[in-house]
Design a protein around this motif. Structure first.
Motif, mmCIF file in Angstrom:
data_model
loop_
_atom_site.group_PDB
_atom_site.id
_atom_site.type_symbol
_atom_site.label_atom_id
_atom_site.label_comp_id
_atom_site.label_asym_id
_atom_site.label_seq_id
_atom_site.Cartn_x
_atom_site.Cartn_y
_atom_site.Cartn_z
ATOM 1 N N CYS A 269 30.047 37.346 35.816
ATOM 2 C CA CYS A 269 30.669 38.650 35.613
ATOM 3 C C CYS A 269 31.926 38.725 36.474
ATOM 4 C CB CYS A 269 29.684 39.766 35.964
ATOM 5 S SG CYS A 269 30.295 41.406 35.551
ATOM 6 N N ALA A 270 33.052 38.473 35.836
ATOM 7 C CA ALA A 270 34.348 38.565 36.507
ATOM 8 C C ALA A 270 35.118 39.657 35.781
ATOM 9 C CB ALA A 270 35.085 37.236 36.437
ATOM 10 N N PRO A 271 35.212 40.856 36.367
ATOM 11 C CA PRO A 271 35.805 41.994 35.669
ATOM 12 C C PRO A 271 37.127 41.658 34.963
ATOM 13 C CG PRO A 271 34.864 42.729 37.715
ATOM 14 C CD PRO A 271 34.780 41.224 37.716
ATOM 15 N N CYS A 272 37.172 42.103 33.716
ATOM 16 C CA CYS A 272 38.339 41.929 32.834
ATOM 17 C C CYS A 272 38.619 40.473 32.478
ATOM 18 C CB CYS A 272 39.579 42.589 33.415
ATOM 19 S SG CYS A 272 39.360 44.363 33.635
ATOM 20 N N ARG A 273 37.637 39.575 32.777
ATOM 21 C CA ARG A 273 37.827 38.160 32.441
ATOM 22 C C ARG A 273 36.633 37.535 31.741
ATOM 23 N NH1 ARG A 273 38.975 36.697 37.886
ATOM 24 N NH2 ARG A 273 37.756 34.864 37.428
ATOM 25 N N VAL A 274 35.422 37.634 32.325
ATOM 26 C CA VAL A 274 34.253 36.954 31.755
ATOM 27 C C VAL A 274 33.000 37.800 31.951
ATOM 28 C CG1 VAL A 274 32.760 34.905 31.836
ATOM 29 C CG2 VAL A 274 35.203 34.662 32.275
ATOM 30 N N PHE A 275 32.226 37.924 30.876
ATOM 31 C CA PHE A 275 30.910 38.565 30.921
ATOM 32 C C PHE A 275 29.963 37.653 30.157
ATOM 33 C CE2 PHE A 275 27.933 41.939 29.140
ATOM 34 C CZ PHE A 275 27.245 42.109 30.325
ATOM 35 N N SER A 276 28.981 37.062 30.860
ATOM 36 C CA SER A 276 28.100 36.070 30.257
ATOM 37 C C SER A 276 26.658 36.319 30.683
ATOM 38 C CB SER A 276 28.538 34.664 30.701
ATOM 39 O OG SER A 276 27.714 33.671 30.143
#
Length: 173
Positions: A83-90
Motif C-alpha cells: 500500500c503506497a498511497p497514489c501508487r500501489v494497492f495490492s
C-alpha cells in the motif's frame, strides 16, 4: 487474451490498463474504496474491512463475498500486502504466504495530470475454487485456467471502465 497453455502451477497473470483523465489522488480514493468495488463487479458481491484497521494500509484485512455461476458463492479474507498511497494497492487472497490469488492496482501519474491505471491479477500459487475444478478434470486444466483468465480480463476491463467514468465525472452508480 491469447492462448498461452498456462497451468495453475505457472501462477499465470493477466492485466488491463486504462488512461484516466483525473489525478492519481482521485483515482486512489476510488481503487481503495473496497465498499465501492462490489457495485462495479459482476462477481464480487460485498467487501468490508476486518479487524482494527478501517482502511487501506499494509497488513489490513478485508472480507469479500463473491458469486459465480460455475463456482457458487464463497467468502474470503484478503490481506493488504502493498500500500503506497497514489501508487500501489495490492492484496493477497486467503493466505498472504500462499495466496489463492494476488490482486494489484498500480497508478502512474502522467505529465498531463492524468493517471495510467493498471489492474493485475495472479492465480495461485495457493489453492482456490479453480483448483477444485482442475482436480475434477485434470485433462482440461489449461482450458480451465485460460477461461478463468479471460473472465478476469473481461471483468477487470469493465471495472476499470467504471472507475474511469467515476474519476472523470462522466459516470454514476
Amino acid at each position: 487474451m491469447e492462448w498461452t497453455g498456462a497451468r495453475y502451477a505457472d501462477t499465470p497473470t493477466v492485466e488491463v490498463r486504462r488512461v484516466i483523465a483525473a489525478p492519481p489522488e482521485r483515482v486512489w480514493e476510488l481503487v481503495t474504496d473496497i465498499g465501492l468495488m462490489p457495485r462495479l463487479s459482476e462477481e464480487l458481491q460485498a467487501a468490508e474491512w476486518a479487524g482494527e484497521t478501517g482502511g487501506p494500509e499494509t497488513g489490513a484485512r478485508f472480507v469479500g463475498r463473491s458469486r459465480h455461476p460455475a463456482f457458487g458463492e464463497w467468502e474470503t479474507t484478503s490481506y493488504v500486502v502493498e500500500c503506497a498511497p497514489c501508487r500501489v494497492f495490492s492484496w493477497a487472497v486467503s493466505d498472504p504466504e500462499l495466496p489463492s490469488a494476488v490482486w494489484r492496482f498500480t497508478l502512474d501519474a502522467r505529465d498531463d495530470g492524468s493517471t495510467d491505471l493498471t489492474e493485475w491479477v495472479q492465480l495461485g500459487p495457493g489453492r482456490s475454487g479453480l483448483s477444485h475444478a482442475i482436480d475434477r478434470m485434470p485433462e482440461k486444466e489449461q482450458k480451465i485456467v485460460h477461461v478463468r483468465l479471460k473472465e478476469f480480463e473481461r471483468n477487470m476491463g469493465a471495472t476499470l471502465d467504471a472507475l474511469k467514468a467515476l474519476a472523470e465525472g462522466t459516470g454514476t452508480l
